[in-house]
Design an enzyme around this catalytic site. Structure first.
Site, short mmCIF file in Angstrom:
data_model
loop_
_atom_site.label_atom_id
_atom_site.label_comp_id
_atom_site.label_asym_id
_atom_site.label_seq_id
_atom_site.Cartn_x
_atom_site.Cartn_y
_atom_site.Cartn_z
N CYS A 1 86.65 95.38 82.29
CA CYS A 1 86.05 95.70 83.60
C CYS A 1 86.84 96.74 84.38
O CYS A 1 86.29 97.40 85.26
CB CYS A 1 85.93 94.43 84.45
SG CYS A 1 84.99 93.13 83.65
N CYS B 1 89.77 92.96 88.34
CA CYS B 1 90.38 92.21 87.25
C CYS B 1 89.72 92.61 85.93
O CYS B 1 88.62 93.18 85.92
CB CYS B 1 90.24 90.71 87.48
SG CYS B 1 88.55 90.13 87.71
N SER C 1 78.31 87.93 88.80
CA SER C 1 77.76 89.28 88.76
C SER C 1 76.63 89.36 87.76
O SER C 1 76.58 88.60 86.79
CB SER C 1 78.86 90.29 88.40
OG SER C 1 79.41 89.98 87.12
N HIS D 1 77.06 94.83 87.68
CA HIS D 1 78.40 95.02 87.11
C HIS D 1 78.33 95.61 85.71
O HIS D 1 78.53 94.92 84.72
CB HIS D 1 79.10 93.65 87.09
CG HIS D 1 80.49 93.67 86.53
ND1 HIS D 1 81.28 94.80 86.46
CD2 HIS D 1 81.26 92.65 86.03
CE1 HIS D 1 82.46 94.48 85.92
NE2 HIS D 1 82.46 93.19 85.66
#
Length: 387
Positions: A108, A363, A232, A333
């Site tokens: 991510c 994160c 998300s 996301h």
């Protein structure tokens, strides 16, 4: 266009808005709308969306692609994309064949790590490669459940946060606050049908607060608190930032949107990735020569609602200063994009709210996190852009 920022952070250096030759400057940003899962953008490859974002960011910066010296682009789910996704995106944006391109996969945090590296150089494939903790052999959502237990964050708190994310995102969209960020994407109708234009984040249109509160837990059969509604959403999208040295910005008369003031990375046990931003963000603020009291707004990626809530709690952040235009729970996301997307949104928040210093933190699977501190520049600084 928003007026020049007038931050309350007056204790920082009075000449920090000056552009120095060795500064790392953001001169152009762009992102596509966030397409819903199997939505309007699902027919585009990640590399095609990346090309759209890069081309638009360069255009907004008034910078010819021939000036680009290197491209760093985040991509996580690379199966069937073909060789060198970053290079495909770059060439598709009109960047010359001679430019070096590097694809980054830090899960991510890929998009933000691309900005960081740019600073320094100035089996279901989706489930297995993006959403699965390979160290403990369970879904990332189980890590979110661990986080909720460790930090005593209830299902009700997570649902309320998710609803707030949607409400903030919808308000920002309705007030035209995302227009500064988004480049529209034309979608072919096929077989002689007219094309359509996507210029809004699609996930916001699916909000139903009552339904969200009734969803069953997704990762634990008994007693779980993490659901599809307070996590998300899976989505499609791309974002890009154009970085130049202060020397180059001055030479070319480019509008400097912001300066990168500091960055930080951190890591802990893989299953504790959810709270790694609480370690990376203080590092970034310290590297910027600032204190937490100087920071006007934060963007912390909402991989799950509990991620934002836990890091907000650990860092003592005022809820009114974090993700004020919504976040990944409501907007979406795309794994390789989100690190860059939250930086673009952060700059938009600073512009709208007349802020000066902002922090983006995200994160990533494996226990890590990355954070970046930006300083918004006065609108009239150096030159003019199309932003």
């Amino acid at each position: 266009m928003a007026p020049p920022p007038s931050s309350s952070s007056s204790s920082s250096s009075s000449d920090s808005s000056m552009i120095r030759p060795r500064d790392v400057c953001i001169v152009g940003v762009a992102r596509t709308p966030m397409g819903a899962f199997l939505g309007s953008l699902s027919f585009f490859s990640a590399t095609h969306l990346g090309s759209i974002a890069i081309r638009s960011a360069l255009k907004r910066a008034n910078l010819d692609p021939s000036h680009v010296q290197e491209v760093f682009f985040g991509n996580v789910l690379s199966a069937n994309l073909g060789q060198a996704p970053a290079r495909q995106a770059a060439l598709g944006a009109g960047i010359p064949n001679s430019v070096i391109c590097t694809t980054i996969n830090k899960v991510c945090a890929s998009g933000m790590k691309g900005s960081r590296i740019g600073h320094d150089t100035i089996v279901d494939g989706m489930l297995k490669d993006g959403l699965w903790d390979v160290y403990n052999n369970f879904g990332m959502g189980v890590c979110a459940e661990l986080c909720a237990d460790q930090h005593t964050i209830t299902r009700e708190q997570q649902d309320s946060y998710a609803i707030q994310s949607f409400e903030r995102g919808i308000a920002a969209q309705n007030n035209g606050l995302f227009a500064w960020e988004i480049v529209s994407v034309e979608v072919s109708g096929g077989r002689g049908k007219p094309s359509s234009v996507v210029d809004k984040d699609e996930g916001l249109g699916k909000f139903d607060a009552a339904k969200l509160r009734k969803l069953r837990p997704s990762f634990m059969d008994d007693g779980g608190s993490v659901t599809a509604g307070n996590a998300s959403s899976i989505s499609d999208g791309a974002a890009a930032l154009v970085l130049v040295s202060g020397e180059k910005a001055i030479k070319l008369g480019l509008q400097v949107v912001a300066k990168i003031r500091g960055y930080g990375d951190a890591a802990q046990a893989p299953e504790l990735f959810t709270t790694a931003p609480a370690l990376a963000i203080p590092k970034a603020i310290s590297a910027a020569g600032l204190e937490a009291s100087h920071i006007d707004y934060y963007e912390i990626n909402e991989a799950f609602s509990v991620v934002a809530l836990a890091n907000q709690k650990l860092l003592g952040i005022n809820p009114e200063k974090i993700n004020v235009h919504g976040g990944a729970v409501s907007l979406g996301h795309p794994l390789g994009c989100s690190g860059a997307r939250i930086l673009v949104t952060l700059l938009g928040v600073l512009r709208h709210k007349n802020g000066k210093f902002g922090v983006g933190g995200i994160c990533n699977g494996g226990g890590g996190a990355s954070a970046l501190v930006v300083e918004l520049m006065p609108v009239a600084k150096v030159g003019q852009s199309l932003l």
